[in-house]
Write a protein that holds these residues in place. Structure first.
Motif, mmCIF file in Angstrom:
data_model
loop_
_atom_site.group_PDB
_atom_site.id
_atom_site.type_symbol
_atom_site.label_atom_id
_atom_site.label_comp_id
_atom_site.label_asym_id
_atom_site.label_seq_id
_atom_site.Cartn_x
_atom_site.Cartn_y
_atom_site.Cartn_z
ATOM 1 N N ILE A 86 0.836 -1.206 0.000
ATOM 2 C CA ILE A 86 0.000 0.000 0.000
ATOM 3 C C ILE A 86 0.866 1.249 0.000
ATOM 4 C CG2 ILE A 86 -1.673 1.331 1.353
ATOM 5 C CD1 ILE A 86 -2.851 -1.328 2.296
ATOM 6 N N ARG A 87 1.969 1.225 0.785
ATOM 7 C CA ARG A 87 2.871 2.375 0.847
ATOM 8 C C ARG A 87 3.517 2.639 -0.515
ATOM 9 N NH1 ARG A 87 5.969 0.442 4.407
ATOM 10 N NH2 ARG A 87 4.643 0.955 6.188
ATOM 11 N N GLU A 88 3.924 1.556 -1.184
ATOM 12 C CA GLU A 88 4.517 1.720 -2.513
ATOM 13 C C GLU A 88 3.503 2.296 -3.502
ATOM 14 O OE1 GLU A 88 5.970 -2.082 -3.632
ATOM 15 O OE2 GLU A 88 7.622 -2.091 -2.173
ATOM 16 N N GLN A 89 2.278 1.774 -3.443
ATOM 17 C CA GLN A 89 1.240 2.297 -4.329
ATOM 18 C C GLN A 89 0.926 3.754 -4.020
ATOM 19 O OE1 GLN A 89 -2.038 -0.415 -3.828
ATOM 20 N NE2 GLN A 89 -1.149 -1.965 -5.178
ATOM 21 N N LYS A 90 0.938 4.095 -2.713
ATOM 22 C CA LYS A 90 0.686 5.471 -2.317
ATOM 23 C C LYS A 90 1.777 6.398 -2.836
ATOM 24 C CE LYS A 90 0.113 8.363 1.789
ATOM 25 N NZ LYS A 90 0.119 8.368 3.273
ATOM 26 N N ASP A 91 3.042 5.961 -2.668
ATOM 27 C CA ASP A 91 4.156 6.769 -3.173
ATOM 28 C C ASP A 91 4.076 6.909 -4.692
ATOM 29 O OD1 ASP A 91 5.053 6.974 -0.590
ATOM 30 O OD2 ASP A 91 6.492 5.322 -0.757
ATOM 31 N N SER A 92 3.712 5.793 -5.355
ATOM 32 C CA SER A 92 3.587 5.844 -6.815
ATOM 33 C C SER A 92 2.492 6.807 -7.238
ATOM 34 C CB SER A 92 3.297 4.437 -7.352
ATOM 35 O OG SER A 92 3.111 4.461 -8.746
ATOM 36 N N LEU A 93 1.360 6.776 -6.508
ATOM 37 C CA LEU A 93 0.262 7.687 -6.823
ATOM 38 C C LEU A 93 0.643 9.140 -6.560
ATOM 39 C CD1 LEU A 93 -2.831 5.721 -5.452
ATOM 40 C CD2 LEU A 93 -2.294 6.203 -7.836
ATOM 41 N N GLN A 94 1.380 9.363 -5.459
ATOM 42 C CA GLN A 94 1.821 10.727 -5.174
ATOM 43 C C GLN A 94 2.760 11.236 -6.258
ATOM 44 O OE1 GLN A 94 3.490 10.480 -1.233
ATOM 45 N NE2 GLN A 94 1.522 10.853 -0.219
ATOM 46 N N GLU A 95 3.676 10.364 -6.682
ATOM 47 C CA GLU A 95 4.596 10.755 -7.749
ATOM 48 C C GLU A 95 3.833 11.011 -9.048
ATOM 49 O OE1 GLU A 95 8.638 9.044 -9.966
ATOM 50 O OE2 GLU A 95 7.628 7.884 -8.414
ATOM 51 N N LEU A 96 2.869 10.119 -9.324
ATOM 52 C CA LEU A 96 2.057 10.301 -10.521
ATOM 53 C C LEU A 96 1.254 11.595 -10.439
ATOM 54 C CD1 LEU A 96 0.974 9.147 -13.202
ATOM 55 C CD2 LEU A 96 -0.772 7.946 -11.877
ATOM 56 N N ASN A 97 0.740 11.891 -9.240
ATOM 57 C CA ASN A 97 -0.028 13.116 -9.044
ATOM 58 C C ASN A 97 0.832 14.351 -9.262
ATOM 59 O OD1 ASN A 97 -2.416 14.557 -8.237
ATOM 60 N ND2 ASN A 97 -1.401 14.973 -6.301
ATOM 61 N N ASP A 149 2.268 18.729 -12.826
ATOM 62 C CA ASP A 149 3.218 19.414 -13.713
ATOM 63 C C ASP A 149 2.683 19.432 -15.151
ATOM 64 O OD1 ASP A 149 4.879 19.821 -11.571
ATOM 65 O OD2 ASP A 149 6.109 18.044 -11.956
ATOM 66 N N ARG A 150 2.126 18.282 -15.576
ATOM 67 C CA ARG A 150 1.591 18.212 -16.939
ATOM 68 C C ARG A 150 0.387 19.135 -17.111
ATOM 69 N NH1 ARG A 150 0.686 12.015 -18.313
ATOM 70 N NH2 ARG A 150 -0.089 12.964 -20.223
ATOM 71 N N VAL A 151 -0.458 19.195 -16.068
ATOM 72 C CA VAL A 151 -1.625 20.077 -16.134
ATOM 73 C C VAL A 151 -1.188 21.533 -16.208
ATOM 74 C CG1 VAL A 151 -3.610 20.941 -14.834
ATOM 75 C CG2 VAL A 151 -3.216 18.487 -15.013
ATOM 76 N N ARG A 152 -0.187 21.894 -15.391
ATOM 77 C CA ARG A 152 0.317 23.267 -15.427
ATOM 78 C C ARG A 152 0.910 23.592 -16.796
ATOM 79 N NH1 ARG A 152 1.699 22.424 -9.862
ATOM 80 N NH2 ARG A 152 3.683 21.475 -10.460
ATOM 81 N N ALA A 153 1.685 22.627 -17.334
ATOM 82 C CA ALA A 153 2.283 22.850 -18.656
ATOM 83 C C ALA A 153 1.201 22.952 -19.721
ATOM 84 C CB ALA A 153 3.253 21.708 -18.982
ATOM 85 N N LYS A 154 0.176 22.063 -19.614
ATOM 86 C CA LYS A 154 -0.908 22.093 -20.593
ATOM 87 C C LYS A 154 -1.698 23.394 -20.479
ATOM 88 C CE LYS A 154 -3.174 19.784 -23.786
ATOM 89 N NZ LYS A 154 -2.542 19.355 -25.039
ATOM 90 N N THR A 155 -1.903 23.834 -19.235
ATOM 91 C CA THR A 155 -2.636 25.085 -19.015
ATOM 92 C C THR A 155 -1.882 26.264 -19.605
ATOM 93 O OG1 THR A 155 -3.586 24.180 -16.971
ATOM 94 C CG2 THR A 155 -3.666 26.571 -17.266
ATOM 95 N N ALA A 156 -0.576 26.271 -19.361
ATOM 96 C CA ALA A 156 0.245 27.353 -19.928
ATOM 97 C C ALA A 156 0.207 27.323 -21.455
ATOM 98 C CB ALA A 156 1.677 27.230 -19.424
ATOM 99 N N ASN A 157 0.257 26.102 -22.005
ATOM 100 C CA ASN A 157 0.212 25.966 -23.458
ATOM 101 C C ASN A 157 -1.132 26.437 -24.011
ATOM 102 O OD1 ASN A 157 1.151 25.184 -26.028
ATOM 103 N ND2 ASN A 157 0.181 23.190 -25.845
ATOM 104 N N LEU A 158 -2.220 26.043 -23.323
ATOM 105 C CA LEU A 158 -3.551 26.465 -23.750
ATOM 106 C C LEU A 158 -3.720 27.974 -23.620
ATOM 107 C CD1 LEU A 158 -5.796 23.649 -22.206
ATOM 108 C CD2 LEU A 158 -5.292 24.022 -24.619
ATOM 109 N N LYS A 159 -3.132 28.531 -22.557
ATOM 110 C CA LYS A 159 -3.191 29.980 -22.384
ATOM 111 C C LYS A 159 -2.498 30.692 -23.536
ATOM 112 C CE LYS A 159 -2.177 33.608 -19.013
ATOM 113 N NZ LYS A 159 -1.585 33.912 -17.687
#
Length: 405
Positions: free
Chosen positions: A148-159, A164-174
């Motif tokens: 569970i801890r590994e999955q949690k860390d993986s999810l946090q890293e993915l999040n 970062d991707r959302v911010r980059a996409k938002t900047a690109n869309l802007k």
């Protein structure tokens, strides 16, 4: 249901208390039954012994003494049995309490661990537990926590990566939005310039066209009209029709077009006369039939002229050479029906013919805006349009509401 609910809600501590009470009661019952049975056996044995020996009184006194001695021994034996039973019960109870305390300690550690598991993801220490079974359970629990801890860390890293991707996409869309706004502003400026240019062109075209037509009329009054002059006049009238279309398109959003009472039969005849020269040069002619006269519609003259003129010029352009354009005006209940048809090439896409810039034959000249303009006006004024096209004839029909009906 009450008994079932009682057992379902029972805790380990309550179960231990109930178990001790039940064992103690069973021990008392067992000792009582044992003592009672020994005493009965003793009395029966003593009575049988006296009867068999048939002892006299003197011997009876001796037997009474023996009886008292045996009874005393019996009582001591019973007391020894009872004492021994309670000692055994105490030892068993003590051992039970020790193991129960160890079991309860392990259980409380599990309860405390699961209570804090939602807020603390630390593993459980198996060395603090007594029973091997529980230590094995702790091993499985800790393994599950690691997963569970590994999955949690993986999810946090993915999040984090997702943020970062959302911010980059938002900047690109802007950036894209800013570019689109800039392009829209430029296109609006170009469109406005085009409208200004078109408005200026339309305005400036009116004067030379009027001069041309007036000059032709004056020349015909003094001289005989020849074929070349007729071509010039027809071309000028075609240009005038295009000018009227463009003028309407430029002004329709800024100018109000009031409605008036129009004698539709007289209006239609005047437009047919205007385009008669054009039709003749295209080797077609009009054949007009009317079932009534002096009928009025409540309409705007400019809009009505755009409907009729575009229908006439469209018929002249596409009617086969040497054919007749049949024009009719007849009543249909509270409506007046205007039809214009001729033999021409079949229209394949009758649904698209009123779309802007649509032309079935790309080689034909024109912008494809005339019928679209007609369709727009008819929708605004609630005029029904029908189009039938076949190898025999293509017919446009309009239904206008008669005035006063």
């Amino acid at each position: 249901m009450k008994i079932e609910s009682f057992f379902k809600n029972m805790t380990i501590k309550q179960a231990n208390i109930y178990t001790v009470i039940i064992v103690f009661l069973f021990s008392l019952v067992f000792v009582s039954l044992l003592v009672s049975q020994i005493y009965k056996d003793y009395e029966q044995s003593l009575v049988e012994n006296l009867i068999v020996k048939n002892l006299d009184i003197k011997d009876n006194k001796l037997m009474e003494q023996k009886k008292e001695i045996l009874k005393s021994i019996l009582i001591k034996t019973i007391l020894a049995i009872v004492t021994l039973s309670f000692i055994l019960f105490g030892i068993a109870f003590g051992v039970f309490k020790i193991f129960n305390a160890l079991l309860q300690s392990d259980t409380e550690q599990f309860l405390e661990f699961f209570k804090n598991a939602a807020y603390d993801d630390r593993s459980m220490n198996a060395n603090t537990l007594f029973f091997q079974d529980f230590r094995l359970m702790v091993g499985h629990i800790n393994s599950m926590l690691d997963t569970i801890r590994e999955q949690k860390d993986s999810l946090q890293e993915l999040n984090l990566h997702l943020e970062d991707r959302v911010r980059a996409k938002t900047a690109n869309l802007k950036l894209i939005n800013e570019n689109l706004l800039q392009e829209k502003s430029q296109k609006d400026e170009i469109l406005q310039s085009q409208k200004e240019f078109l408005r200026y062109t339309v305005h400036e075209t009116n004067t030379p066209l009027s001069v041309i037509l007036t000059s032709i009329e004056l020349f015909v009054m003094k001289n005989q009209k020849d074929r070349q002059l007729s071509k010039i006049e027809a071309a000028a009238k075609n240009i005038f029709n295009i000018y009227d279309d463009l003028s309407y398109l430029v002004k329709k959003d800024q100018v109000e077009y009031p409605k008036v009472a129009i004698d539709i039969e007289r209006f239609l005849v005047s437009r047919l006369d205007f385009f008669a020269e054009v039709a003749e040069l295209s080797k077609v002619r009009f054949e007009y039939v009317s079932d009534f006269k002096g009928r009025y519609i409540y309409f705007n003259e400019t809009k009505l002229q755009r409907i009729i003129d575009n229908t006439i010029t469209n018929a002249i352009k596409y009617t086969l050479a040497g054919e007749v354009v049949h024009v009719s005006l007849k009543p249909d209940g509270t409506f007046v029906e205007l039809s214009m048809g001729s033999r021409s090439k079949t229209i394949e896409n009758t649904d698209k013919i009123f779309d802007a810039y649509y032309r079935e034959n790309k080689t034909e000249e024109g912008f494809g805006i005339g019928l679209q303009l007609v369709n727009t006006i008819c929708k605004e004024e609630d005029v029904a349009i029908s189009l039938n096209s076949s190898d025999e004839r293509t017919t446009f029909t309009y239904r206008f509401k008669m005035m006063g009906e």
